[in-house]
Design an enzyme around this catalytic site. Structure first.
Site, PDB file in Angstrom:
ATOM      1  N   ASP A   1      46.329   8.043 -24.636  1.00 30.83           N
ATOM      2  CA  ASP A   1      46.362   7.526 -25.992  1.00 30.83           C
ATOM      3  C   ASP A   1      46.695   6.031 -25.900  1.00 30.83           C
ATOM      4  OD1 ASP A   1      46.284   7.243 -28.715  1.00 30.83           O
ATOM      5  OD2 ASP A   1      47.411   9.067 -29.137  1.00 30.83           O
TER       6      ASP A   1
HETATM    7  C1  BGC Z   1      45.999   7.716 -31.939  1.00 30.28           C
HETATM    8  C2  BGC Z   1      44.801   8.486 -31.430  1.00 30.28           C
HETATM    9  C3  BGC Z   1      43.556   7.663 -31.550  1.00 30.28           C
HETATM   10  C4  BGC Z   1      43.766   6.369 -30.805  1.00 30.28           C
HETATM   11  C5  BGC Z   1      42.549   5.474 -30.819  1.00 30.28           C
HETATM   12  C6  BGC Z   1      46.080   6.344 -31.350  1.00 30.28           C
HETATM   13  O1  BGC Z   1      47.059   5.583 -31.978  1.00 30.28           O
HETATM   14  O2  BGC Z   1      47.164   8.448 -31.642  1.00 30.28           O
HETATM   15  O3  BGC Z   1      44.662   9.690 -32.139  1.00 30.28           O
HETATM   16  O4  BGC Z   1      42.461   8.373 -31.057  1.00 30.28           O
HETATM   17  O5  BGC Z   1      44.850   5.667 -31.394  1.00 30.28           O
HETATM   18  O6  BGC Z   1      42.323   4.940 -32.055  1.00 30.28           O
END
Ligand code: BGC
Length: 769
Positions: A291
């Site tokens: 993430d």
């Molecule tokens: C979120 C994810 C997301 C990623 C990319 C993160 O802050 O937890 O769910 O896919 O950002 O945008």
């Protein structure tokens, strides 16, 4: 799409094991069906091998790098960057792809990814809403259209489905998943993966999915986003992992590890969930991306070497001393692609030289990424046809499905004296902060959805009413974000309330559009109070005092505490954030064109103090009994139940479910048994019922949940019509994981319940030999 989050969010040892798992895994899907995972394609494997052999160390380290839209440069593409997230402009995507394919040494295309969570441009209901439909086809429609529209701009990976089971209404991201139940979550996860990927995600209208967030991210302590989680092995496996397994069995090509720690081990540094379970036990041969900056967040506060901290937060979990340590930890644990932070890319060579990572693990990570790129057909078709990108968006079939599924996702919570359906010939006053708010209707993670595309409640009602429609907003729910956000600004009572009362008095009926702003829902939006924000209850009370018939239509991304709303309102429709067709779908339901048939995928507590409250809890030695003292109860509540339980929802008609029968009284541990019921529409109009099948194992080696959903079916029946619904139960259903991670099917009695919610219903039993 989230706007550029850097400024907004201030974003700021085990020796490596080579895990090269080819071929298919063996298990059945959660629902017992055959899995659709791609078999290893020898051609793909040969091409991966041949490419890998030509790659320099620097090129391998580029391949495991994933950069966001606002960081990526042409130089990155030239150097062989692996992936890019959040770019949605097809011209820019094509440009970078041309640089990568034509100017990088090995011509490896970039994988472009995006958070298509409930639509790309045609925004469907938030996933919690879609789960309320108890109709997996609704989830499939969402992903089918989302994949088509995403692929049309050159994206080839979506960061969904989000399958985090959650018992936490305080947690804003409960909006993104399918609620509190692992079985419902599994069925929906599989449906979404199959719809987005099809049988071959190289097709021009398909994308590879990324199941997230591994794991147990839905259970942060205190409901605070990103917070830590303490979790027994049996809970992890019985409650939180099943939707991941179902997604993998359905073919999910990639996965994302989570921000949170389980038992002190952060998601992107967890070898048990990533390597042991996902890759080895389940045979997942795709790649795992971290993430956002989750690798950098493994570091201590302050890190030994703070100079490696250009990404938002300077430090984090404290399981790695510094950047190189974090890079080694994540890679060795099984994470393959680093999002936003660049620690593996920057320190990989040093770590290899020091023997802290191995070439075989790095090769494995690169191999997984290349495998997905080959399967995605990127080497054959790296570019998008820019001229067709816009014309693929918001097509009539997409908009029609968004409307249909929004209506199917709505849950009728209360309807005293048949307040609903409303008469479209009467004069209607639409009142409330969300009555003419297209922005809010899209909910969190709105993709590239546009506020002006969203049909507001007011416009939806106007379009279907032959009477007069008036509107008074009464108060506003601000869009500000913390730290500027002040809860006192949420719908404060004022002169708007008087105008609302006047409008109600002048009308025959009132539609009160209330709930949360979309900024209250989604990532980083935990709330410590889940009442209707601000003075909205006062607004309800003021409208009630007019004596006019009214309905409260709720727009929100989480369960709310609705005790006062329920006590003061004759009718409540839970509409969630319904997406681009919100107003039309609301009008369809309010005027009775669509008979509501959704059911709650998550419990609505009476008081926040009951949380976590979920239907599939384990029994205690002192089951709750409000007529007793020394029982597992709250002194200040005279109920053991939530206000609205899992699986609950009303209709404009009535149903009876009768005649539960089992195909056998005893069944072998590997055998199966069917359970059938008759369902009859006993009312006077056509409608939908969701027949639900639960089981309970009353004597087991570890305490088993009082009920577990193991089957559901949404049926549509004309007035007076009857049908039979049959469910098949097998070992997958009556077995469970123990605290050593072993799946057990124990002999003994299994109770079966069938009904229209998680409470009550018919009961029968069979015995597992
Ligand atoms: C979120 C994810 C997301 C990623 C990319 C993160 O802050 O937890 O769910 O896919 O950002 O945008």
């Amino acid at each position: 799409m989230r706007q550029s989050r850097w400024p907004r969010r201030g974003r700021q040892l085990a020796i490596a094991v080579s895990v090269i798992l080819l071929g298919t895994a063996m298990a059945c899907s959660a629902s017992g069906g055959p899995q659709t995972r791609l078999a290893a394609d020898h051609n793909v494997e040969q091409r991966v091998d041949s490419l890998l052999r030509q790659m320099t160390l620097a090129e391998k380290l580029q391949q495991v790098q994933l950069l966001p839209d606002f960081l990526v440069t042409d130089n990155d593409a030239k150097n062989g960057l692996g992936s890019v997230l959040s770019l949605t402009d097809p011209v820019r995507i094509n440009h970078l792809q041309h640089v990568a394919v034509e100017q990088s040494r090995l011509h490896i295309p970039i994988l472009f990814a995006f958070d298509t969570i409930h639509g790309f441009r045609t925004i469907f209901p938030i996933p919690l809403g879609t789960a309320s439909s108890f109709d997996q086809q609704a989830a499939a429609n969402d992903d089918l259209i989302g994949a088509r529209e995403s692929a049309a701009v050159g994206l080839k990976q979506i960061y969904g489905p989000m399958v985090d089971v959650s018992h936490e209404p305080r947690w804003g991201r409960i909006a993104e998943g399918a609620g509190e139940d692992p079985y419902l979550g599994s069925v929906f996860a599989a449906a979404r993966v199959k719809a987005a990927q099809g049988s071959d995600y190289s097709a021009p209208d398909k994308v590879v999915t990324s199941v997230k967030h591994l794991a147990a991210y839905g259970q942060p302590e205190g409901g605070r986003d990103y917070n830590t989680t303490d979790m027994s092995e049996q809970r992890l496996r019985n409650l939180y992992l099943p939707p991941f397994k179902a997604a993998v069995d359905a073919g999910a090509g990639t996965a994302m590890c989570s921000f949170n720690a389980i038992n002190g081990v952060p998601g992107c540094a967890n070898p048990e969930t990533m390597t042991d379970i996902l890759k080895r036990e389940w045979g997942f041969d795709g790649f795992i991306e971290s993430d956002w900056t989750a690798v950098a967040e493994l570091r201590a506060c302050p890190p030994v070497n703070p100079s490696d901290a250009p990404w938002g937060k300077p430090c984090g979990h404290g399981v790695a001393a510094d950047g190189p340590d974090a890079a080694a930890l994540a890679l060795n644990a099984g994470m393959d692609s680093e999002m936003t932070s660049t620690l593996i890319r920057d320190y990989g060579a040093q770590l290899l030289a020091q023997g802290r990572i191995s070439m075989s693990r790095l090769n494995d990570a690169v191999r997984r990424i290349l495998r997905v790129k080959f399967r995605a057909g990127l080497f054959e078709h790296p570019y998008v046809d820019v001229s067709k990108a816009e014309s693929a968006q918001m097509l009539p079939d997409a908009v029609a499905l968004a409307r249909k599924d929004a209506a199917r996702s709505m849950v009728l919570l209360k309807n005293d004296s048949s307040t609903l359906p409303l008469n479209p010939a009467k004069n209607t006053a639409v009142i409330g902060p969300l009555g003419d708010d297209g922005h809010a209707m899209l909910g969190p993670w709105w993709g590239t959805g546009r506020d002006q595309d969203a049909v507001t409640v007011l416009n939806g009602i106007k379009a279907q009413s032959t009477g007069t429609t008036t509107f008074v907003q009464a108060c506003t729910l601000p869009h500000t974000e913390p730290p500027q956000y002040n809860p006192a600004d949420d719908c404060p009572a004022g002169p708007g309330f008087d105008q609302a009362v006047a409008a109600a008095k002048a009308a025959d009926q009132v539609v009160l559009a209330l709930g949360e702003s979309r900024e209250m829902s989604g990532e980083a939006t935990s709330r410590s109070n889940i009442d209707l924000p601000g003075d909205q209850q006062q607004l309800i009370d003021a409208i009630k005092a007019t004596g006019k018939p009214f309905v409260v239509v709720l727009f929100n991304g989480r369960p709310l505490t609705l005790q006062k709303v329920a006590a003061s309102s004759p009718a409540i429709l839970e509409a969630w954030f319904p997406g681009v067709q919100a107003g039309n779908a609301v009008a369809d339901v309010l005027f009775g064109k669509v008979n509501p048939g959704g059911k709650l995928p998550v419990s609505f507590p009476v008081n926040l103090g009951q949380v976590p409250i979920y239907y599939n809890h384990e029994p205690t030695g002192r089951p709750c009994d409000v007529t007793q003292k020394y029982d597992s109860r709250y002194r200040d509540l005279n109920t053991c139940q939530p206000l609205y339980p899992f699986g609950y929802g009303l209709s404009y008609t009535t149903f009876s479910i009768t005649n539960l029968r089992l195909s056998a009284a005893t069944v072998a541990a590997r055998g199966s048994v069917t359970a059938s019921v008759d369902v009859t529409n006993t009312g006077s109009r056509a409608g939908d019922e969701v027949v639900q099948l639960y089981i309970h194992d009353p004597v087991a080696s570890i305490s088993q949940p009082v009920r577990r959903l193991r089957g559901f079916q949404r049926v549509t029946l004309d007035a007076g019509a009857r049908t039979t619904v049959t469910f098949t139960l097998g070992a997958n259903d009556f077995g469970f994981y123990d605290n050593r991670g072993r799946f057990a099917v124990e002999p003994g009695q299994i109770d079966v319940f069938a009904g229209d919610s998680s409470v009550g219903g018919l009961q029968a039993s069979f015995t597992v030999r």
